[in-house]
Motif scaffolding. Sequence first.
Motif, PDB file in Angstrom:
ATOM      1  N   GLY A  35       0.676  -1.208  -0.229  1.00 21.81           N
ATOM      2  CA  GLY A  35      -0.075   0.171  -0.276  1.00 21.81           C
ATOM      3  C   GLY A  35       0.825   1.021   0.148  1.00 21.81           C
ATOM      4  O   GLY A  35       1.640   1.122   0.957  1.00 21.81           O
ATOM      5  N   GLY A  36       0.596   1.965  -0.922  1.00 16.63           N
ATOM      6  CA  GLY A  36       1.015   3.859  -1.430  1.00 16.63           C
ATOM      7  C   GLY A  36       2.574   3.630  -1.703  1.00 16.63           C
ATOM      8  O   GLY A  36       3.162   4.297  -2.051  1.00 16.63           O
ATOM      9  N   GLU A  37       2.708   2.547  -2.542  1.00 14.62           N
ATOM     10  CA  GLU A  37       3.658   2.722  -3.006  1.00 14.62           C
ATOM     11  C   GLU A  37       2.959   1.778  -4.874  1.00 14.62           C
ATOM     12  O   GLU A  37       2.543   1.423  -5.492  1.00 14.62           O
ATOM     13  CB  GLU A  37       4.306   1.033  -3.228  1.00 14.62           C
ATOM     14  CG  GLU A  37       5.209   1.158  -1.593  1.00 14.62           C
ATOM     15  CD  GLU A  37       5.896  -0.018  -1.845  1.00 14.62           C
ATOM     16  OE1 GLU A  37       7.054   0.159  -1.318  1.00 14.62           O
ATOM     17  OE2 GLU A  37       5.222  -1.239  -1.909  1.00 14.62           O
ATOM     18  N   SER A  48      12.261  -5.236 -11.723  1.00 17.19           N
ATOM     19  CA  SER A  48      11.047  -3.551 -11.032  1.00 17.19           C
ATOM     20  C   SER A  48      11.680  -3.988  -9.581  1.00 17.19           C
ATOM     21  O   SER A  48      12.341  -4.595  -8.683  1.00 17.19           O
ATOM     22  CB  SER A  48      10.039  -4.580 -11.175  1.00 17.19           C
ATOM     23  OG  SER A  48       9.907  -6.017 -10.307  1.00 17.19           O
ATOM     24  N   ALA A  49      10.807  -2.707  -9.031  1.00 17.45           N
ATOM     25  CA  ALA A  49      10.520  -2.320  -7.693  1.00 17.45           C
ATOM     26  C   ALA A  49       9.669  -1.839  -7.964  1.00 17.45           C
ATOM     27  O   ALA A  49       8.482  -1.492  -8.648  1.00 17.45           O
ATOM     28  CB  ALA A  49      12.038  -0.964  -7.929  1.00 17.45           C
ATOM     29  N   CYS A  50       9.222  -1.344  -6.565  1.00 19.76           N
ATOM     30  CA  CYS A  50       8.679  -0.460  -6.085  1.00 19.76           C
ATOM     31  C   CYS A  50       9.007   1.305  -4.997  1.00 19.76           C
ATOM     32  O   CYS A  50       9.885   1.271  -4.668  1.00 19.76           O
ATOM     33  CB  CYS A  50       7.774  -0.867  -5.073  1.00 19.76           C
ATOM     34  SG  CYS A  50       6.983  -2.307  -5.256  1.00 19.76           S
ATOM     35  N   GLU A  55       5.977  10.172  -5.119  1.00 17.77           N
ATOM     36  CA  GLU A  55       7.634   9.845  -6.021  1.00 17.77           C
ATOM     37  C   GLU A  55       8.477   9.301  -6.904  1.00 17.77           C
ATOM     38  O   GLU A  55       7.220   8.513  -7.600  1.00 17.77           O
ATOM     39  CB  GLU A  55       8.919   9.185  -4.466  1.00 17.77           C
ATOM     40  CG  GLU A  55       8.322   9.679  -3.847  1.00 17.77           C
ATOM     41  CD  GLU A  55      10.531   8.867  -2.931  1.00 17.77           C
ATOM     42  OE1 GLU A  55      10.219   8.231  -3.008  1.00 17.77           O
ATOM     43  OE2 GLU A  55       9.482   9.260  -1.550  1.00 17.77           O
ATOM     44  N   LYS A  56       9.442  10.032  -7.825  1.00 16.65           N
ATOM     45  CA  LYS A  56       9.540  10.192  -9.202  1.00 16.65           C
ATOM     46  C   LYS A  56       9.888   8.253  -9.536  1.00 16.65           C
ATOM     47  O   LYS A  56      11.358   7.904  -8.159  1.00 16.65           O
ATOM     48  CB  LYS A  56      10.293  10.608 -10.195  1.00 16.65           C
ATOM     49  CG  LYS A  56       9.256  11.547 -10.425  1.00 16.65           C
ATOM     50  CD  LYS A  56       9.982  12.849 -11.231  1.00 16.65           C
ATOM     51  CE  LYS A  56       9.544  14.435 -11.380  1.00 16.65           C
ATOM     52  NZ  LYS A  56      10.387  14.706 -11.930  1.00 16.65           N
ATOM     53  N   PRO A  57      10.391   7.542 -10.420  1.00 17.11           N
ATOM     54  CA  PRO A  57      10.790   6.215 -10.703  1.00 17.11           C
ATOM     55  C   PRO A  57      12.048   6.499 -10.515  1.00 17.11           C
ATOM     56  O   PRO A  57      13.057   7.264 -11.132  1.00 17.11           O
ATOM     57  CB  PRO A  57      10.451   5.776 -11.973  1.00 17.11           C
ATOM     58  CG  PRO A  57       9.070   6.721 -11.984  1.00 17.11           C
ATOM     59  CD  PRO A  57       8.962   7.819 -11.501  1.00 17.11           C
ATOM     60  N   PRO A  58      13.490   6.425  -9.355  1.00 17.81           N
ATOM     61  CA  PRO A  58      14.715   6.125  -9.881  1.00 17.81           C
ATOM     62  C   PRO A  58      14.908   6.127 -11.319  1.00 17.81           C
ATOM     63  O   PRO A  58      15.007   5.517 -12.079  1.00 17.81           O
ATOM     64  CB  PRO A  58      15.428   4.886  -8.897  1.00 17.81           C
ATOM     65  CG  PRO A  58      14.395   3.703  -8.719  1.00 17.81           C
ATOM     66  CD  PRO A  58      13.060   4.359  -9.083  1.00 17.81           C
ATOM     67  N   LYS A  59      17.565   6.656 -11.423  1.00 18.23           N
ATOM     68  CA  LYS A  59      17.900   6.145 -12.673  1.00 18.23           C
ATOM     69  C   LYS A  59      17.620   5.224 -12.732  1.00 18.23           C
ATOM     70  O   LYS A  59      17.815   4.150 -12.331  1.00 18.23           O
ATOM     71  CB  LYS A  59      18.508   7.594 -12.103  1.00 18.23           C
ATOM     72  CG  LYS A  59      19.864   6.976 -13.857  1.00 18.23           C
ATOM     73  CD  LYS A  59      20.709   7.987 -13.641  1.00 18.23           C
ATOM     74  CE  LYS A  59      21.417   8.100 -15.076  1.00 18.23           C
ATOM     75  NZ  LYS A  59      22.687   8.752 -15.379  1.00 18.23           N
ATOM     76  N   GLY A  60      16.830   4.892 -14.390  1.00 16.36           N
ATOM     77  CA  GLY A  60      17.088   3.751 -14.879  1.00 16.36           C
ATOM     78  C   GLY A  60      15.690   3.074 -14.981  1.00 16.36           C
ATOM     79  O   GLY A  60      15.296   1.594 -15.464  1.00 16.36           O
ATOM     80  N   TYR A  61      14.758   3.194 -14.525  1.00 10.37           N
ATOM     81  CA  TYR A  61      13.634   2.614 -13.788  1.00 10.37           C
ATOM     82  C   TYR A  61      12.206   3.689 -14.775  1.00 10.37           C
ATOM     83  O   TYR A  61      12.648   5.090 -14.712  1.00 10.37           O
ATOM     84  CB  TYR A  61      13.320   2.493 -12.664  1.00 10.37           C
ATOM     85  CG  TYR A  61      13.481   1.345 -11.906  1.00 10.37           C
ATOM     86  CD1 TYR A  61      13.606   0.235 -11.767  1.00 10.37           C
ATOM     87  CD2 TYR A  61      15.102   1.959 -11.602  1.00 10.37           C
ATOM     88  CE1 TYR A  61      14.041  -0.200 -11.090  1.00 10.37           C
ATOM     89  CE2 TYR A  61      15.425   1.014 -10.852  1.00 10.37           C
ATOM     90  CZ  TYR A  61      14.871  -0.641 -10.661  1.00 10.37           C
ATOM     91  OH  TYR A  61      16.139  -1.310 -10.161  1.00 10.37           O
ATOM     92  N   VAL A  62      11.268   3.162 -15.105  1.00  7.12           N
ATOM     93  CA  VAL A  62      10.212   4.008 -15.502  1.00  7.12           C
ATOM     94  C   VAL A  62       9.082   3.173 -14.928  1.00  7.12           C
ATOM     95  O   VAL A  62       8.891   1.592 -14.357  1.00  7.12           O
ATOM     96  CB  VAL A  62      10.197   4.084 -17.175  1.00  7.12           C
ATOM     97  CG1 VAL A  62      10.948   4.017 -17.290  1.00  7.12           C
ATOM     98  CG2 VAL A  62      10.437   2.607 -18.029  1.00  7.12           C
TER      99      VAL A  62
END
Length: 101
Positions: A35-37, A48-50, A55-62
């Motif tokens: 929740g919240g992600e 992949s990540a959460c 917040e914006k995705p970290p560098k290298g993620y979209v």
Amino acid sequence: MRRKAIPSVALAAAATAAFGLLATGCSMEDSTCGGGEYPVMTVGDTGSACVSDGEKPPKGYVRYPEGKVPEHVGDKWDVYWQKHTVDKNGKIIKAPGGSGE
């Protein structure tokens, strides 16, 4: 030392709650993120990540393309993105080593 007995009312309430979850069809599947992600994917690979909402995705993620976001582990889009990714221009491509479609 004597154990305290669990009141029968508490047991009845727990049983009712468990039955309610099953009867209403609530999913017990593992969510992709908590929740919240929201989920993000690695550009050019199948990682992949959460990320926390807001917040914006970290560098290298979209973000995943609209309508193609995995919601649960093993769902249609989770399986799809194991074989696909996006390139630096946002185009969907076969993942390195993935069999694609």
